[in-house]
Write a protein that holds these residues in place. Sequence first.
Motif: not given
Length: 217
Positions: A140-145
Motif C-alpha cells: 500500500e505504501y508503494i501504491s500510494e507513492a
Amino acid sequence: MPIRQFQAQRIHAPREFKAIPEQALCVEIGAGKGKHALLFSQANPSQHLVAIERTREKFLAMKKQHELNPCDNLNPVHADAIAWMVHALYPAQVQQLFILYPNPEPHNPAQRWLNMPFFEFLLSRMAPNASITLASNIPEYISEAQQQLDTVWQLPYRLEKIATDSARTHFEVKYLARDELCQQLVVTKPEGYQTRFDDFMPLQGKVTQPNEATTTA
C-alpha cells in the motif's frame, strides 16, 4: 492529495551543524546502522555518500562500523534529515538519493515522504537525471507513492521487485527472510523539471524571516 508549500526558511539547523562543500553527492535518508551506506561506499569509491540517521543509537552503530571499515567517501551524519538538507544542500547537488524502508507512518499518512511538502524541496536538490530509490515491504505504501508520482509530482519511475537474495539493509534481510514482497520505486528527475525552490540556497545554520525567503509563490 493536495500539497501545501514547504516553509524552508523556517527550519532550524541541526545541533552542531557543519556546512559541506558544493560538490556532487549521494544521500541516504534514514541510514539506520549503516549497512547499505557501507556497501554502497565500498562499491562506488568515486561517489561521495552522506548517510543521515536521526536516532542516536542507530547512528552510533553506523559510526562504529564506519570506524571499523573506514571509507573516505562516506560521511555519516547524526541529524534530522529535513533540517540537515535545508541547511546543507545546494540546488541540483544530489546525484542519487536512497530512502530504504522508511517508517510507513500508519497513523499519520501526511508524514510519508511523497505526501510531505518537503518532497518538493528535496526534488530541487536533485540534479537533472538524478534518481531517488524508495523501497518498502508494504504494498500500500508503494501504491500510494506511485499515485503521488503520477498525479502530484508528475515524475517518471519504474517499479521493481527486490530480489530475494538482496541484503542492503537489516530490515530488507528480515523482510525477505519472512517471504515478504519487497519492492522499490526508482524515480528519475527529468531535464527541465522545475520546483519553487530551484534558486533556494542552503541556509548554512541561519534561519531567515519569511519575507527573506528565496522561494517563489
